[in-house]
Motif scaffolding. Structure first.
Motif, mmCIF file in Angstrom:
data_model
loop_
_atom_site.group_PDB
_atom_site.id
_atom_site.type_symbol
_atom_site.label_atom_id
_atom_site.label_comp_id
_atom_site.label_asym_id
_atom_site.label_seq_id
_atom_site.Cartn_x
_atom_site.Cartn_y
_atom_site.Cartn_z
ATOM 1 N N LEU A 98 0.808 -1.040 -0.131
ATOM 2 C CA LEU A 98 0.095 0.197 -0.034
ATOM 3 C C LEU A 98 0.677 1.307 -0.153
ATOM 4 N N LEU A 99 0.726 2.098 -1.068
ATOM 5 C CA LEU A 99 1.479 3.370 -1.197
ATOM 6 C C LEU A 99 0.477 4.464 -0.919
ATOM 7 N N THR A 171 3.134 -1.650 4.073
ATOM 8 C CA THR A 171 2.740 -0.227 3.577
ATOM 9 C C THR A 171 3.697 0.699 3.657
ATOM 10 N N HIS A 172 3.579 1.762 2.694
ATOM 11 C CA HIS A 172 4.710 2.847 2.533
ATOM 12 C C HIS A 172 4.218 4.014 2.514
ATOM 13 N N GLY A 177 1.529 10.361 4.014
ATOM 14 C CA GLY A 177 1.789 8.923 3.941
ATOM 15 C C GLY A 177 2.513 8.245 4.860
ATOM 16 N N SER A 178 3.546 8.873 5.433
ATOM 17 C CA SER A 178 4.257 8.540 6.706
ATOM 18 C C SER A 178 3.335 8.412 8.006
ATOM 19 N N GLY A 194 4.657 -5.050 7.223
ATOM 20 C CA GLY A 194 5.880 -4.183 7.840
ATOM 21 C C GLY A 194 5.401 -2.687 7.326
ATOM 22 N N ILE A 195 6.033 -1.784 7.911
ATOM 23 C CA ILE A 195 6.054 -0.169 7.583
ATOM 24 C C ILE A 195 7.337 0.264 7.350
ATOM 25 N N HIS A 196 7.272 0.857 6.087
ATOM 26 C CA HIS A 196 8.285 1.717 5.488
ATOM 27 C C HIS A 196 7.964 2.967 5.261
#
Length: 373
Positions: A98-99, A171-172, A177-178, A194-196
Motif C-alpha cells: 500500500l503506497l 505499507t509505505h 503517507g508516513s 511491515g511499515i516503510h
C-alpha cells in the motif's frame, strides 16, 4: 452501504483545459520579489516562465493516458468515495504493498516507482501495488463533514485492503503517507507485514535518550523548520477555507503554492528541474487544479496537524531517510517503532523520492521487505 469496487477512468473535458489556458493568459502578476533568492517564495521570473510553458507546451493528455493505462477503481468507505490504483505484479506470489502519497502530491508521484516494483529482476522482490488518493485529494471524494483525520484515513485504508482480499500486506509512505502508514501500525497490526517510511515521525521520548551527531543535526533541522519554513502548515491547519478561494480560482496561485514546497523540499542546487522535471511538477499541480481540491486537501492539516497521536507500534519498521527530509532523531524513532529493523540515511534526495530517486527508493523497499516477507 455498498462495498462495490468499480472501475474508474479519468476523462478531463476539453473545456477544462481551454479554461485553464484562458486563466493563465489572464494572470494578474504581483510585483517582483525584493530579494535575489527564494526566501520570499517563488521568483516572478521563474513563475512566468513556468506558466508560459504550462499554457503553450505542457501536455496533460499524456499523463491522463499514462494513468488510464493502469487499473483504477473507486469504492465507498465510511461514506466517502475512495479512488485508487491497483496494479498487480505478473508474479502471483508478490507481496501487496500500500503506497500513500502526501501533500502536495498525488498518485502521479508513484507512477515511475510502480513500474519498478511490480516486475523486478528478482521475482521474490515483486509487489502488487495499491495506491489510493487521500480523502479530499485528487480523484477521491471531498469530505462534506469534519472528522477525516489521519486516524480515520488509516482505518479507511485497512478497510480498503480487507475489501480487496489482502490479509497480509506492507505499507509505505512519505509526508502524510508516513503519518498514515505509521498509524496503520496500531490500527491494523494483525495484517501488516511491515511499515516503510521516508519521513518517520515520533514525539520526544518521556525519558532522556542519547543523541549522536546525526541526531543533533536532525534536531537543528527540525528547529529551523519550525521557525522558518512552516508557514504553509500554519495557514492550512488554521484557515484552509480562506486560502482555498485564491488557489481554486487562480492556476498561477495554485502553482506558486505547490512550487514553493518543491523548491524547499526537493534536493537540488538551485536548479529544481534537475530533481523534478517541469512536466512532473505540472502533473502534480494539474491533479489539484482539475479536481478543485486545493481547499479539501488543505483541510487534512486542519483535521490532523498537531492533533494526531503518535502511538507506538511493534510492527516491523524500516526507514529510508533522504538528506533534504532528515529531521527526526533516530533515538526518537526507536522509542515509537519498537521493531526498527532497517534505517538508512541516503546521501542524496529530498521529500519526493518517488519522483527524485525512484530507483533508489525501489531498492530500499526491496531491501526492507526482504526482512519481513
Amino acid at each position: 452501504m455498498t462495498t462495490d469496487v468499480t472501475p474508474f477512468r479519468i476523462a478531463v473535458p476539453d473545456s477544462a483545459l481551454r479554461d485553464l489556458r484562458r486563466r493563465l493568459e489572464a494572470t494578474r502578476w504581483p510585483d517582483a520579489e525584493t530579494v535575489d533568492d527564494w526566501s520570499q517564495g517563488p521568483t516572478l521570473a521563474y513563475m512566468q516562465e513556468l506558466c508560459t510553458y504550462w499554457q503553450h507546451h505542457y501536455d496533460w493528455r499524456a499523463t491522463e493516458a499514462r494513468l488510464n493505462a493502469l487499473p483504477q477503481y473507486r469504492t465507498t468507505i465510511d461514506g466517502l468515495d475512495v479512488h485508487f490504483l491497483q496494479v498487480r505484479s505478473p508474479h502471483p506470489d508478490a507481496m501487496p504493498l500500500l503506497l500513500t502519497h502526501g501533500w502536495p502530491s498525488s498518485v502521479v508521484e508513484y507512477l515511475d516507482l510502480i513500474e519498478l516494483l511490480i516486475d523486478p529482476p528478482d521475482p521474490a522482490d515483486a509487489f502488487h501495488v495499491i495506491c489510493p488518493s487521500l480523502p479530499g485529494h485528487g480523484f477521491s471524494g471531498k469530505p462534506a463533514h469534519t472528522g477525516w483525520s489521519v486516524g480515520r484515513t488509516a482505518s479507511a485504508w485497512a478497510t480498503l485492503m480487507a475489501r480487496l482480499g489482502y490479509t497480509r500486506y506492507g505499507t509505505h509512505g512519505g509526508d502524510w503517507g508516513s503519518w498514515i502508514s505509521a498509524a496503520l501500525g496500531s490500527t491494523d497490526p494483525d495484517h501488516l507485514a511491515g511499515i516503510h517510511l521516508t519521513m518517520p515521525l515520533a514525539q520526544a521520548p518521556e525519558k532522556e535518550v542519547e543523541l549522536d551527531a546525526r541526531d543533533r543535526a536532525a534536531m537543528a533541522r527540525m528547529t529551523s523548520f519550525g521557525q522558518n519554513r512552516s508557514g504553509y502548515a500554519a495557514i492550512q491547519s488554521t484557515q484552509p477555507q480562506a486560502l482555498g478561494y485564491g488557489l481554486s480560482d487562480s492556476p498561477s496561485g495554485q502553482l506558486g503554492w505547490i512550487l514553493d514546497r518543491f523548491w524547499s523540499w526537493a534536493d537540488h542546487d538551485g536548479d529544481l528541474e534537475k530533481a523534478v522535471s517541469r512536466d512532473r511538477l505540472l502533473d502534480t499541480v494539474m491533479v489539484y487544479w482539475l479536481t478543485g481540491t486545493a481547499t479539501s486537501s488543505a483541510r487534512l492539516f486542519w483535521e490532523s496537524f498537531g492533533k494526531e497521536p503518535m502511538n507506538p507500534t511493534s510492527v516491523p519498521t524500516g526507514c529510508s531517510v533522504f538528506p533534504k527530509d532528515a529531521w527526526l532523531p533516530r533515538a526518537w524513532a526507536r522509542e515509537r517503532f519498537r521493531d526498527l529493523r532497517h534505517w538508512r540515511d541516503l546521501d542524496s534526495g529530498g521529500h519526493f523520492p518517488a519522483l527524485e530517486k525512484p530507483a533508489v527508493l525501489a531498492d530500499e523497499l526491496r531491501t526492507f521487505f526482504r526482512l519481513v516477507r
